[in-house]
Design a protein around this motif. Structure first.
Motif, PDB file in Angstrom:
ATOM      1  N   LYS A 104      30.689   5.509 -20.407  1.00  0.00           N
ATOM      2  CA  LYS A 104      29.899   4.276 -20.373  1.00  0.00           C
ATOM      3  C   LYS A 104      29.788   3.669 -21.767  1.00  0.00           C
ATOM      4  O   LYS A 104      29.966   2.465 -21.950  1.00  0.00           O
ATOM      5  CB  LYS A 104      28.498   4.555 -19.834  1.00  0.00           C
ATOM      6  N   GLU A 105      29.475   4.509 -22.740  1.00  0.00           N
ATOM      7  CA  GLU A 105      29.317   4.017 -24.113  1.00  0.00           C
ATOM      8  C   GLU A 105      30.619   3.420 -24.635  1.00  0.00           C
ATOM      9  O   GLU A 105      30.630   2.344 -25.240  1.00  0.00           O
ATOM     10  CB  GLU A 105      28.873   5.169 -25.019  1.00  0.00           C
ATOM     11  N   ARG A 106      31.712   4.107 -24.394  1.00  0.00           N
ATOM     12  CA  ARG A 106      33.009   3.621 -24.861  1.00  0.00           C
ATOM     13  C   ARG A 106      33.351   2.260 -24.233  1.00  0.00           C
ATOM     14  O   ARG A 106      33.837   1.359 -24.898  1.00  0.00           O
ATOM     15  CB  ARG A 106      34.088   4.650 -24.503  1.00  0.00           C
ATOM     16  N   LEU A 107      33.054   2.117 -22.956  1.00  0.00           N
ATOM     17  CA  LEU A 107      33.330   0.865 -22.259  1.00  0.00           C
ATOM     18  C   LEU A 107      32.464  -0.276 -22.802  1.00  0.00           C
ATOM     19  O   LEU A 107      32.954  -1.379 -23.040  1.00  0.00           O
ATOM     20  CB  LEU A 107      33.092   1.043 -20.763  1.00  0.00           C
ATOM     21  N   VAL A 108      31.187  -0.016 -23.022  1.00  0.00           N
ATOM     22  CA  VAL A 108      30.288  -1.045 -23.537  1.00  0.00           C
ATOM     23  C   VAL A 108      30.691  -1.446 -24.952  1.00  0.00           C
ATOM     24  O   VAL A 108      30.691  -2.631 -25.299  1.00  0.00           O
ATOM     25  CB  VAL A 108      28.828  -0.546 -23.494  1.00  0.00           C
ATOM     26  N   ARG A 109      31.060  -0.496 -25.759  1.00  0.00           N
ATOM     27  CA  ARG A 109      31.483  -0.804 -27.129  1.00  0.00           C
ATOM     28  C   ARG A 109      32.766  -1.640 -27.134  1.00  0.00           C
ATOM     29  O   ARG A 109      32.882  -2.604 -27.884  1.00  0.00           O
ATOM     30  CB  ARG A 109      31.720   0.480 -27.921  1.00  0.00           C
ATOM     31  N   LYS A 110      33.712  -1.265 -26.291  1.00  0.00           N
ATOM     32  CA  LYS A 110      35.013  -1.946 -26.295  1.00  0.00           C
ATOM     33  C   LYS A 110      34.922  -3.342 -25.690  1.00  0.00           C
ATOM     34  O   LYS A 110      35.392  -4.310 -26.264  1.00  0.00           O
ATOM     35  CB  LYS A 110      36.031  -1.104 -25.514  1.00  0.00           C
ATOM     36  N   ARG A 111      34.319  -3.461 -24.517  1.00  0.00           N
ATOM     37  CA  ARG A 111      34.317  -4.747 -23.803  1.00  0.00           C
ATOM     38  C   ARG A 111      33.248  -5.708 -24.303  1.00  0.00           C
ATOM     39  O   ARG A 111      33.471  -6.904 -24.339  1.00  0.00           O
ATOM     40  CB  ARG A 111      34.140  -4.522 -22.308  1.00  0.00           C
ATOM     41  N   LEU A 112      32.091  -5.184 -24.657  1.00  0.00           N
ATOM     42  CA  LEU A 112      30.988  -6.069 -25.029  1.00  0.00           C
ATOM     43  C   LEU A 112      30.719  -6.100 -26.527  1.00  0.00           C
ATOM     44  O   LEU A 112      29.902  -6.885 -26.985  1.00  0.00           O
ATOM     45  CB  LEU A 112      29.719  -5.663 -24.267  1.00  0.00           C
ATOM     46  N   GLY A 113      31.380  -5.205 -27.258  1.00  0.00           N
ATOM     47  CA  GLY A 113      31.232  -5.209 -28.712  1.00  0.00           C
ATOM     48  C   GLY A 113      29.901  -4.667 -29.201  1.00  0.00           C
ATOM     49  O   GLY A 113      29.467  -5.021 -30.294  1.00  0.00           O
ATOM     50  N   PHE A 114      29.221  -3.849 -28.408  1.00  0.00           N
ATOM     51  CA  PHE A 114      27.938  -3.302 -28.822  1.00  0.00           C
ATOM     52  C   PHE A 114      28.125  -2.280 -29.940  1.00  0.00           C
ATOM     53  O   PHE A 114      29.139  -1.586 -30.008  1.00  0.00           O
ATOM     54  CB  PHE A 114      27.245  -2.625 -27.648  1.00  0.00           C
ATOM     55  N   VAL A 115      27.111  -2.199 -30.812  1.00  0.00           N
ATOM     56  CA  VAL A 115      27.076  -1.181 -31.862  1.00  0.00           C
ATOM     57  C   VAL A 115      25.695  -0.536 -31.838  1.00  0.00           C
ATOM     58  O   VAL A 115      24.716  -1.138 -31.409  1.00  0.00           O
ATOM     59  CB  VAL A 115      27.358  -1.789 -33.259  1.00  0.00           C
ATOM     60  N   LYS A 116      25.643   0.689 -32.307  1.00  0.00           N
ATOM     61  CA  LYS A 116      24.361   1.397 -32.376  1.00  0.00           C
ATOM     62  C   LYS A 116      23.593   0.894 -33.594  1.00  0.00           C
ATOM     63  O   LYS A 116      24.190   0.396 -34.559  1.00  0.00           O
ATOM     64  CB  LYS A 116      24.602   2.900 -32.499  1.00  0.00           C
ATOM     65  N   PRO A 117      22.278   1.040 -33.553  1.00  0.00           N
ATOM     66  CA  PRO A 117      21.499   0.641 -34.730  1.00  0.00           C
ATOM     67  C   PRO A 117      21.951   1.420 -35.964  1.00  0.00           C
ATOM     68  O   PRO A 117      22.172   2.631 -35.912  1.00  0.00           O
ATOM     69  CB  PRO A 117      20.067   1.010 -34.352  1.00  0.00           C
ATOM     70  N   GLY A 118      22.159   0.718 -37.058  1.00  0.00           N
ATOM     71  CA  GLY A 118      22.598   1.350 -38.295  1.00  0.00           C
ATOM     72  C   GLY A 118      24.110   1.318 -38.473  1.00  0.00           C
ATOM     73  O   GLY A 118      24.610   1.587 -39.564  1.00  0.00           O
TER      74      GLY A 118
END
Length: 95
Positions: free
Chosen positions: A68-82
């Protein structure tokens, strides 16, 4: 009587030839049906394999947090705080 036997023989041979010809036509149709069925079976196996792959992917998306995390990062460009997100741009070649 002899003429009757000759006519009966000719009719019998004609019916035999006609029957053999009809059988051969039916046999060719049967062979073609077998080829078509084999093709459909192969297509069906391919679709079943694809279905199984997609089911596995759905299960991963439902249950695996890393997926899930990998998909959100790749498709939506999300990053974790910091974290800092970088975008690498390829230089344009002059003509």
């Amino acid at each position: 009587m002899r003429v009757f036997r000759i006519i009966l023989l000719i009719i019998s041979v004609a019916l035999l030839v006609f029957s053999i010809r009809q059988f051969m036509n039916g046999y060719e149709d049967w062979e073609e049906a077998q080829r078509v069925e084999a093709s459909y079976q192969q297509t069906l196996r391919g679709l079943e394999n694809r279905r199984d792959e997609l089911k596995e992917r759905v299960e991963l998306l439902k249950n695996d947090t890393l997926t899930k995390e990998r998909l959100v990062r790749k498709r939506l460009g999300f990053v974790k705080p910091g974290e800092i997100k970088f975008k690498v741009v390829k230089p344009v070649q002059p003509d």
